[in-house]
Write a protein that holds these residues in place. Structure first.
Motif, mmCIF file in Angstrom:
data_model
loop_
_atom_site.group_PDB
_atom_site.id
_atom_site.type_symbol
_atom_site.label_atom_id
_atom_site.label_comp_id
_atom_site.label_asym_id
_atom_site.label_seq_id
_atom_site.Cartn_x
_atom_site.Cartn_y
_atom_site.Cartn_z
ATOM 1 N N LEU A 121 18.587 -48.498 109.814
ATOM 2 C CA LEU A 121 17.384 -47.913 109.231
ATOM 3 C C LEU A 121 17.033 -46.537 109.797
ATOM 4 O O LEU A 121 16.560 -45.673 109.062
ATOM 5 N N LYS A 122 17.239 -46.331 111.078
ATOM 6 C CA LYS A 122 16.953 -45.005 111.651
ATOM 7 C C LYS A 122 17.849 -43.943 111.032
ATOM 8 O O LYS A 122 17.388 -42.854 110.685
ATOM 9 N N LYS A 123 19.141 -44.267 110.882
ATOM 10 C CA LYS A 123 20.062 -43.313 110.248
ATOM 11 C C LYS A 123 19.708 -43.131 108.778
ATOM 12 O O LYS A 123 19.840 -42.032 108.234
ATOM 13 N N THR A 124 19.270 -44.207 108.138
ATOM 14 C CA THR A 124 18.833 -44.106 106.741
ATOM 15 C C THR A 124 17.734 -43.062 106.629
ATOM 16 O O THR A 124 17.795 -42.169 105.774
ATOM 17 N N ARG A 145 12.852 -43.601 96.822
ATOM 18 C CA ARG A 145 11.501 -43.932 97.317
ATOM 19 C C ARG A 145 11.437 -45.380 97.821
ATOM 20 O O ARG A 145 10.839 -45.657 98.841
ATOM 21 N N TYR A 146 12.046 -46.282 97.082
ATOM 22 C CA TYR A 146 12.028 -47.692 97.489
ATOM 23 C C TYR A 146 12.759 -47.876 98.824
ATOM 24 O O TYR A 146 12.222 -48.495 99.754
ATOM 25 N N LYS A 147 13.970 -47.360 98.928
ATOM 26 C CA LYS A 147 14.763 -47.556 100.144
ATOM 27 C C LYS A 147 14.143 -46.836 101.339
ATOM 28 O O LYS A 147 14.139 -47.368 102.453
ATOM 29 N N ARG A 148 13.618 -45.644 101.105
ATOM 30 C CA ARG A 148 12.952 -44.938 102.202
ATOM 31 C C ARG A 148 11.683 -45.678 102.615
ATOM 32 O O ARG A 148 11.401 -45.827 103.807
ATOM 33 N N GLY A 149 10.953 -46.179 101.621
ATOM 34 C CA GLY A 149 9.749 -46.953 101.926
ATOM 35 C C GLY A 149 10.074 -48.227 102.695
ATOM 36 O O GLY A 149 9.392 -48.570 103.665
ATOM 37 N N ALA A 151 12.755 -48.835 104.554
ATOM 38 C CA ALA A 151 13.228 -48.470 105.894
ATOM 39 C C ALA A 151 12.048 -48.054 106.778
ATOM 40 O O ALA A 151 11.973 -48.453 107.953
ATOM 41 N N SER A 152 11.122 -47.292 106.223
ATOM 42 C CA SER A 152 9.928 -46.887 106.979
ATOM 43 C C SER A 152 9.105 -48.102 107.377
ATOM 44 O O SER A 152 8.648 -48.214 108.521
ATOM 45 N N PHE A 153 8.916 -49.024 106.447
ATOM 46 C CA PHE A 153 8.144 -50.240 106.720
ATOM 47 C C PHE A 153 8.780 -51.047 107.852
ATOM 48 O O PHE A 153 8.100 -51.478 108.785
ATOM 49 N N VAL A 159 2.279 -46.040 107.057
ATOM 50 C CA VAL A 159 1.660 -44.973 106.255
ATOM 51 C C VAL A 159 2.670 -44.389 105.263
ATOM 52 O O VAL A 159 2.392 -44.288 104.066
ATOM 53 N N ASN A 160 3.844 -44.001 105.748
ATOM 54 C CA ASN A 160 4.854 -43.427 104.849
ATOM 55 C C ASN A 160 5.418 -44.473 103.896
ATOM 56 O O ASN A 160 5.725 -44.164 102.744
ATOM 57 N N ALA A 161 5.557 -45.704 104.358
ATOM 58 C CA ALA A 161 6.037 -46.777 103.486
ATOM 59 C C ALA A 161 5.067 -46.984 102.327
ATOM 60 O O ALA A 161 5.482 -47.095 101.171
ATOM 61 N N ARG A 162 3.790 -47.037 102.647
ATOM 62 C CA ARG A 162 2.759 -47.235 101.610
ATOM 63 C C ARG A 162 2.815 -46.112 100.579
ATOM 64 O O ARG A 162 2.745 -46.359 99.372
#
Length: 175
Positions: A121-124, A145-149, A151-153, A159-162
């Motif tokens: 996830l960090k590399k993502t 957006r989904y995958k970044r969200g 991974a952020s979650f 905040v960024n996931a939301r």
């Protein structure tokens, strides 16, 4: 006798010329190999496509020739889709060698997606930070957006996931 030799030589020359005229231009240049490689790629035959792209790269001497650059990109993508250990290295080298390539954003997106599948996830998130969303299609933007969200979650950045999930919540997609 001179006339017979002349007619024979002329006839032989015309015969050879006719034979050569029947050969398609694709047999004279490397673009045939490139076309075969892209057809294999389009049919998701990544092992054979990667071999053909490598063959084309070996034959094309000009490192700035467009088809060679494309071949280097597709070779890396084939390696990525085949989960080869050197796939990330090949694509990172591609971006270093061709920083102005129109493929650069696609490489970042593909590397982010690849690392997402590996649960790295960090590399993502590192790769996705480099992606310019404007370069993506609508379908890719939703996936991004989904995958970044996600991974952020999972990394605790609510905040960024939301924000990412909010952007795609009302869109039609598999996500």
């Amino acid at each position: 006798m001179k006339c017979v030799k002349f007619v024979f030589a002329f006839g032989l020359l015309m015969f050879v010329n006719a034979l050569l005229a029947q050969m398609p231009i694709a047999l004279y240049d490397n673009s045939r190999i490139y076309r075969e490689a892209t057809e294999l790629f389009d049919h998701e035959k990544y092992v054979a496509a990667k071999e053909k792209f490598e063959q084309y790269i070996a034959l094309e001497n000009d490192p700035l020739y467009a088809l060679r650059i494309n071949s280097e990109y597709y070779r890396g993508i084939c390696a990525l889709y085949l989960y080869h250990k050197d796939a990330e290295y090949i694509l990172e080298k591609f971006v270093r060698d061709h920083p102005d390539s129109p493929w650069k954003q696609k490489v970042y997106f593909e590397l982010g997606t690849f690392n997402y599948k590996k649960k790295a996830l960090k590399k993502t998130l590192e790769w996705f930070r480099l992606v310019d969303e404007k370069s993506l299609s609508e379908t890719q933007r939703i996936e991004f957006r989904y995958k970044r969200g996600q991974a952020s979650f999972e990394e605790g950045d609510i905040v960024n996931a939301r924000q990412d999930f909010y952007e795609i919540k009302d869109k039609e997609s598999e996500y």
